[in-house]
Motif scaffolding. Structure first.
Motif, short mmCIF file in Angstrom:
data_model
loop_
_atom_site.label_atom_id
_atom_site.label_comp_id
_atom_site.label_asym_id
_atom_site.label_seq_id
_atom_site.Cartn_x
_atom_site.Cartn_y
_atom_site.Cartn_z
N LYS A 90 -24.49 -23.46 26.09
CA LYS A 90 -23.36 -23.49 27.03
C LYS A 90 -23.40 -24.76 27.89
O LYS A 90 -22.35 -25.32 28.22
N SER A 91 -24.61 -25.19 28.23
CA SER A 91 -24.74 -26.38 29.07
C SER A 91 -24.17 -27.62 28.40
O SER A 91 -23.65 -28.52 29.07
N LEU A 92 -24.25 -27.66 27.07
CA LEU A 92 -23.70 -28.80 26.33
C LEU A 92 -22.19 -28.86 26.46
O LEU A 92 -21.57 -29.91 26.26
N HIS A 93 -21.57 -27.73 26.81
CA HIS A 93 -20.12 -27.65 27.01
C HIS A 93 -19.77 -27.57 28.49
O HIS A 93 -18.66 -27.17 28.86
N ASP A 94 -20.74 -27.93 29.35
CA ASP A 94 -20.55 -27.87 30.81
C ASP A 94 -20.19 -26.47 31.28
O ASP A 94 -19.45 -26.29 32.26
N ASP A 95 -20.70 -25.47 30.57
CA ASP A 95 -20.51 -24.08 30.96
C ASP A 95 -21.83 -23.58 31.54
O ASP A 95 -22.78 -23.32 30.82
N TYR A 96 -21.89 -23.49 32.87
CA TYR A 96 -23.14 -23.13 33.53
C TYR A 96 -23.13 -21.65 33.89
O TYR A 96 -22.93 -21.25 35.04
N SER A 97 -23.32 -20.84 32.88
CA SER A 97 -23.36 -19.39 33.06
C SER A 97 -24.44 -18.82 32.16
O SER A 97 -24.90 -19.49 31.22
N GLY A 98 -24.85 -17.59 32.45
CA GLY A 98 -25.85 -16.95 31.61
C GLY A 98 -27.11 -16.61 32.38
O GLY A 98 -27.13 -16.54 33.61
#
Length: 304
Positions: A90-98
């Protein structure tokens, strides 16, 4: 017997992991959002797939077998690694969740445990959809856990030569301690220093698994390690028998007053181990983890 892991097996393992974590079928119902008969059926099917008895259930309550404990620990490693993989993806897609898996060394000083809580709270407030999975491991497991991909960060002291495969972020606090014995031990009267007539090698000592041997050598004497313990807490239990000398953090002793623990030998066997936030070099330090590390250092220094 299971030869290949299928998607259905992963679902069954998640049911078992929840039941084992909750220590029972009933307690796992709200976590799994499943009714007990369905949970029981899933566990039975998993046991058939693995050809193992994982737990006993009945009037005596829930109890894992030895085989079940092994499967539980391996399942924990699998799911930790998988959660970390999803988080990094997710971090590679700038999605900082989980989920962030944070491993703490056992015997952390209370001030540092409080700093961890404050840093976790701060990070969850800044990033809305972040959750923490916090676990405790023994000192000798720290390096392996940081390298294995089972976690994102480890909070621990580290007194060995630092491997290039790990990244160390100083937290600005240290684990200070010394050589202790019980008040019933023959050496309890030598609080400041040992006289020349005292040969430390004549007295049994207990060591900590994974701790550098240099900790057990003073200016003129060395401790005689007869056995090892896997944590400072269990080392303290051995010292309380009156049969062993051992190294203990002052914070652990201060948190357990009235036990008759006495520091001996003065500064010869005093130690000071710096604390770090540690990660493997393959861990992606995205803004969430960087923020968490900064907050750990800030609150650790503030609480000392």
């Amino acid at each position: 017997m299971l030869n290949r892991l299928q998607e259905s097996d992963i679902k069954l393992l998640r049911v078992f992991y929840a039941v084992a974590s909750c220590n029972g079928f009933t307690a796992a119902e709200p976590v799994l959002r499943m009714q007990r008969p369905n949970i029981s059926a899933a566990i039975k099917k998993l046991e058939e797939r693995l050809d193992l008895v994982l737990c006993h259930r009945g009037r005596g309550g829930f109890q894992m077998t030895k085989e079940g404990e092994v499967v539980f620990q391996e399942t924990k490693r699998i799911f930790n690694a998988f959660d970390n993989f999803v988080f990094n993806l997710k971090s590679l897609h700038d999605d900082y969740s989980g989920h962030i898996t944070l491993v703490l060394m056992s015997s952390l000083p209370m001030s540092l445990s409080q700093a961890v809580s404050q840093a976790v709270k701060s990070t969850m407030q800044k990033f809305d959809d972040i959750h923490f999975n916090i676990q405790t491991r023994l000192y000798n497991e720290v390096e392996h856990v940081a390298l294995s991909g089972e976690c994102h960060l480890v909070v621990s002291s580290y007194d060995m030569v630092k491997p290039e495969s790990l990244v160390f972020h100083p937290l600005g606090v240290a684990n200070s301690g010394g050589l202790y014995c019980h008040e019933s031990h023959p050496l309890a009267k030598y609080r400041d220093e040992f006289p020349d007539k005292v040969r430390l090698e004549d007295y049994a000592s207990i060591g900590i698994t994974g701790l550098s041997s240099s900790n057990y050598i003073g200016e003129n004497q060395r401790m005689s390690i007869h056995t090892f313990s896997d944590s400072f807490e269990s080392c303290m239990a051995a010292i309380l028998t009156g049969n062993y000398l051992g190294l203990l953090p002052h914070s652990l002793v201060n948190n357990n007053p009235g036990l008759g623990l006495v520091q001996v030998g003065g500064i010869d066997f005093s130690f000071k181990h710096e604390f770090y936030a540690i990660n493997g070099k393959n861990t992606i330090l995205n803004p969430v983890l960087k923020h968490c590390i900064r907050e750990l250092a800030y609150f650790a220094s503030k609480n000392t």
